[in-house]
Design a protein around this motif. Structure first.
Motif, PDB file in Angstrom:
ATOM      1  N   VAL A  36       0.853  -1.199   0.000  1.00 40.64           N
ATOM      2  CA  VAL A  36       0.000   0.000   0.000  1.00 40.64           C
ATOM      3  C   VAL A  36       0.884   1.243   0.000  1.00 40.64           C
ATOM      4  N   GLY A  37       0.669   2.118  -0.941  1.00 43.75           N
ATOM      5  CA  GLY A  37       1.362   3.385  -0.979  1.00 43.75           C
ATOM      6  C   GLY A  37       0.567   4.448  -0.250  1.00 43.75           C
ATOM      7  N   VAL A  38       1.253   5.272   0.509  1.00 38.23           N
ATOM      8  CA  VAL A  38       0.617   6.400   1.199  1.00 38.23           C
ATOM      9  C   VAL A  38       1.353   7.671   0.784  1.00 38.23           C
ATOM     10  N   ILE A  39       0.618   8.583   0.171  1.00 33.61           N
ATOM     11  CA  ILE A  39       1.160   9.865  -0.269  1.00 33.61           C
ATOM     12  C   ILE A  39       0.463  10.956   0.528  1.00 33.61           C
ATOM     13  N   ARG A  40       1.252  11.784   1.212  1.00 29.34           N
ATOM     14  CA  ARG A  40       0.681  12.852   2.035  1.00 29.34           C
ATOM     15  C   ARG A  40       1.174  14.218   1.577  1.00 29.34           C
ATOM     16  N   LEU A  41       0.253  15.124   1.346  1.00 30.97           N
ATOM     17  CA  LEU A  41       0.625  16.515   1.128  1.00 30.97           C
ATOM     18  C   LEU A  41       1.168  17.050   2.444  1.00 30.97           C
ATOM     19  N   ASN A  42       2.311  17.724   2.391  1.00 29.55           N
ATOM     20  CA  ASN A  42       3.026  18.048   3.625  1.00 29.55           C
ATOM     21  C   ASN A  42       3.377  19.537   3.711  1.00 29.55           C
ATOM     22  N   ARG A  43       2.348  20.380   3.573  1.00 35.50           N
ATOM     23  CA  ARG A  43       2.528  21.814   3.848  1.00 35.50           C
ATOM     24  C   ARG A  43       1.464  22.222   4.880  1.00 35.50           C
ATOM     25  N   PRO A  44       1.478  21.616   6.058  1.00 37.30           N
ATOM     26  CA  PRO A  44       0.403  21.853   7.024  1.00 37.30           C
ATOM     27  C   PRO A  44       0.317  23.293   7.495  1.00 37.30           C
ATOM     28  N   GLU A  45       1.427  24.025   7.434  1.00 33.12           N
ATOM     29  CA  GLU A  45       1.415  25.416   7.903  1.00 33.12           C
ATOM     30  C   GLU A  45       0.543  26.299   7.025  1.00 33.12           C
ATOM     31  N   CYS A  46       0.280  25.871   5.781  1.00 35.97           N
ATOM     32  CA  CYS A  46      -0.607  26.630   4.890  1.00 35.97           C
ATOM     33  C   CYS A  46      -1.733  25.745   4.380  1.00 35.97           C
ATOM     34  N   LEU A  47      -2.151  24.785   5.205  1.00 38.77           N
ATOM     35  CA  LEU A  47      -3.262  23.883   4.880  1.00 38.77           C
ATOM     36  C   LEU A  47      -3.033  23.163   3.552  1.00 38.77           C
ATOM     37  N   ASN A  48      -1.760  22.817   3.301  1.00 35.30           N
ATOM     38  CA  ASN A  48      -1.380  22.060   2.102  1.00 35.30           C
ATOM     39  C   ASN A  48      -1.745  22.772   0.808  1.00 35.30           C
ATOM     40  N   ALA A  49      -1.677  24.100   0.828  1.00 37.93           N
ATOM     41  CA  ALA A  49      -1.907  24.871  -0.391  1.00 37.93           C
ATOM     42  C   ALA A  49      -0.868  24.481  -1.439  1.00 37.93           C
ATOM     43  N   VAL A  50      -1.287  24.509  -2.683  1.00 41.40           N
ATOM     44  CA  VAL A  50      -0.474  23.992  -3.782  1.00 41.40           C
ATOM     45  C   VAL A  50       0.385  25.089  -4.395  1.00 41.40           C
ATOM     46  N   ASP A  51       1.693  24.829  -4.485  1.00 38.35           N
ATOM     47  CA  ASP A  51       2.593  25.676  -5.255  1.00 38.35           C
ATOM     48  C   ASP A  51       3.316  24.802  -6.266  1.00 38.35           C
ATOM     49  N   GLY A  52       4.242  25.394  -7.005  1.00 33.12           N
ATOM     50  CA  GLY A  52       4.928  24.649  -8.051  1.00 33.12           C
ATOM     51  C   GLY A  52       5.712  23.465  -7.529  1.00 33.12           C
ATOM     52  N   ALA A  53       6.340  23.614  -6.359  1.00 34.26           N
ATOM     53  CA  ALA A  53       7.130  22.521  -5.796  1.00 34.26           C
ATOM     54  C   ALA A  53       6.246  21.340  -5.437  1.00 34.26           C
ATOM     55  N   LEU A  54       5.066  21.609  -4.860  1.00 33.43           N
ATOM     56  CA  LEU A  54       4.168  20.517  -4.496  1.00 33.43           C
ATOM     57  C   LEU A  54       3.694  19.777  -5.730  1.00 33.43           C
ATOM     58  N   VAL A  55       3.388  20.514  -6.796  1.00 32.79           N
ATOM     59  CA  VAL A  55       2.961  19.865  -8.040  1.00 32.79           C
ATOM     60  C   VAL A  55       4.033  18.899  -8.531  1.00 32.79           C
ATOM     61  N   GLU A  56       5.280  19.364  -8.540  1.00 29.51           N
ATOM     62  CA  GLU A  56       6.382  18.526  -9.018  1.00 29.51           C
ATOM     63  C   GLU A  56       6.561  17.295  -8.135  1.00 29.51           C
ATOM     64  N   GLU A  57       6.559  17.497  -6.816  1.00 29.15           N
ATOM     65  CA  GLU A  57       6.797  16.389  -5.905  1.00 29.15           C
ATOM     66  C   GLU A  57       5.643  15.392  -5.898  1.00 29.15           C
ATOM     67  N   LEU A  58       4.425  15.876  -6.079  1.00 27.88           N
ATOM     68  CA  LEU A  58       3.285  14.967  -6.101  1.00 27.88           C
ATOM     69  C   LEU A  58       3.342  14.062  -7.329  1.00 27.88           C
ATOM     70  N   GLY A  59       3.712  14.628  -8.461  1.00 29.90           N
ATOM     71  CA  GLY A  59       3.873  13.795  -9.648  1.00 29.90           C
ATOM     72  C   GLY A  59       4.949  12.743  -9.460  1.00 29.90           C
ATOM     73  N   GLU A  60       6.059  13.134  -8.839  1.00 34.32           N
ATOM     74  CA  GLU A  60       7.141  12.183  -8.581  1.00 34.32           C
ATOM     75  C   GLU A  60       6.688  11.085  -7.622  1.00 34.32           C
ATOM     76  N   ALA A  61       5.858  11.451  -6.642  1.00 36.28           N
ATOM     77  CA  ALA A  61       5.381  10.453  -5.680  1.00 36.28           C
ATOM     78  C   ALA A  61       4.538   9.384  -6.381  1.00 36.28           C
ATOM     79  N   PHE A  62       3.686   9.793  -7.302  1.00 31.04           N
ATOM     80  CA  PHE A  62       2.885   8.799  -8.014  1.00 31.04           C
ATOM     81  C   PHE A  62       3.757   7.938  -8.916  1.00 31.04           C
ATOM     82  N   ASP A  63       4.814   8.512  -9.466  1.00 30.04           N
ATOM     83  CA  ASP A  63       5.755   7.691 -10.231  1.00 30.04           C
ATOM     84  C   ASP A  63       6.418   6.653  -9.324  1.00 30.04           C
ATOM     85  N   ARG A  64       6.749   7.043  -8.095  1.00 24.84           N
ATOM     86  CA  ARG A  64       7.426   6.114  -7.178  1.00 24.84           C
ATOM     87  C   ARG A  64       6.516   4.959  -6.778  1.00 24.84           C
ATOM     88  N   VAL A  65       5.263   5.242  -6.458  1.00 26.81           N
ATOM     89  CA  VAL A  65       4.383   4.136  -6.046  1.00 26.81           C
ATOM     90  C   VAL A  65       4.118   3.198  -7.214  1.00 26.81           C
TER      91      VAL A  65
END
Length: 261
Positions: free
Chosen positions: A22-51
Motif C-alpha cells: 500500500v502506498g501512502v502519499i501525504r501533502l506536507n505543507r500543514p502550515e498553509c493547509l497544504n496549499a499547492v505551489d509549483g514545488a508541491l505539483v512537481e513532488e506529487l507527480g514524482e510520488a505517483f511515479d514512485r508508487v
C-alpha cells in the motif's frame, strides 16, 4: 519503502511511503493547509511515479495537518507569466498520472478541500471523507479557472446542473451533502479517516493486482477521451482568466521571499 524529497533544506512538500503493498502519499505543507505551489505539483507527480515503480497494489492520498488541501497558494509570489503555460501543463499532467496509476487511488479527505484540493480528489478512484470535510470551488469568484479535468469529472459524478451550481456559486459543501450528491463514496468520523482508507487500500492490494488494474483501466477508459479534451480546454481558459499568474506560486521566488523575512 519510504521516500521523501526536499531541496534547499526545506521540508518535503509531499511525503511518500510504500509498505505491505500500500502506498501512502501525504501533502506536507500543514502550515498553509497544504496549499499547492509549483514545488508541491512537481513532488506529487514524482510520488505517483514512485508508487507505480514500487508496484503498490493501492494508494492513499491524504493531507498532513488540519486540511486535505486548501487550494492554490495565492500568498506566494506569482509565477512568471511566460512560464504559466508550462506550469499549467505540469499541473494538468497530475490528472493523467493519477488516472494512469495502475493501482486504485483512494483520496482520504479531511478539513478543507478547496479548488485544486477537490480536483485532486476527483482524480482518484475512491473518495473517503471525514465528517469535518468541506468541499468548495472558489475559482470563478477569484478570477481563476478550474483545472485537473474538473470540468469533465465533476459533472460525471454529481450531474451537469449540480456541477454548475458548485463551480459558478462556489458555495461550500459539507461531507454529508458531498456523500448525498455522489462527490464522495463514504463518510467516516474524523478520527477514523486514515484507518478506513488504509483498510480499504489493504483490501484492494490483497486482490489479484492484474485484474484490479485492468478493471480500473477499463472503467477509466470510459471517460478518458472527454478528460483529455477537458484538460486542454481548461488550460486555454486558465490563460484567459483575470489572475492567470496567481494559479501557481513560483517555488524559487517563494523561497527567496521566505529567506528575506
Amino acid at each position: 519503502m519510504s521516500e521523501t524529497r526536499s531541496g534547499g533544506g526545506r521540508p518535503p512538500s509531499v511525503e511518500c511511503e510504500v509498505e505491505g503493498g500500500v502506498g501512502v502519499i501525504r501533502l506536507n505543507r500543514p502550515e498553509c493547509l497544504n496549499a499547492v505551489d509549483g514545488a508541491l505539483v512537481e513532488e506529487l507527480g514524482e510520488a505517483f511515479d514512485r508508487v507505480a515503480r514500487a508496484h503498490a497494489g493501492a494508494v492513499v492520498l491524504a493531507g498532513r495537518g488540519r486540511a486535505f488541501c486548501a487550494g492554490h497558494d495565492l500568498k506566494e509570489p506569482a509565477a512568471d507569466p511566460a512560464e504559466l503555460p508550462a506550469r499549467l501543463e505540469r499541473t494538468q499532467d497530475l490528472t493523467r498520472r493519477i488516472r494512469a496509476c495502475p493501482a486504485p487511488v483512494i483520496a482520504a479527505v479531511h478539513g478543507h478541500a478547496v479548488g485544486i484540493g477537490v480536483e485532486l480528489a476527483l482524480c482518484c478512484d475512491l473518495v473517503i471523507a471525514a465528517e469535518d470535510a468541506r468541499f468548495r470551488f472558489p475559482e470563478a469568484g477569484l478570477g481563476l479557472s478550474i483545472t485537473n479535468a474538473a470540468s469533465r469529472l465533476l459533472p460525471l459524478l454529481v450531474g451537469p446542473l449540480k456541477a454548475k451550481e458548485l463551480v459558478l456559486l462556489g458555495e461550500p459543501v459539507d461531507a454529508a451533502e458531498a456523500h448525498r450528491i455522489g462527490l464522495v463514496n463514504t463518510v467516516v468520523p474524523a478520527g477514523a479517516l486514515m484507518d478506513a482508507a488504509l483498510e480499504r487500500a489493504a483490501r484492494l492490494a490483497g486482490q489479484p493486482r492484474a485484474a484490479t488494474a485492468l478493471a480500473k483501466e477499463a472503467l477509466t477508459a470510459g471517460t478518458e477521451q472527454g478528460v483529455e479534451a477537458a484538460l486542454e480546454l481548461e488550460v486555454r481558459h486558465a490563460l484567459r482568466t483575470e489572475r492567470p499568474a496567481a494559479l501557481f506560486a513560483d517555488p524559487v521566488g517563494a523561497s527567496r521571499a521566505r529567506d528575506a523575512r
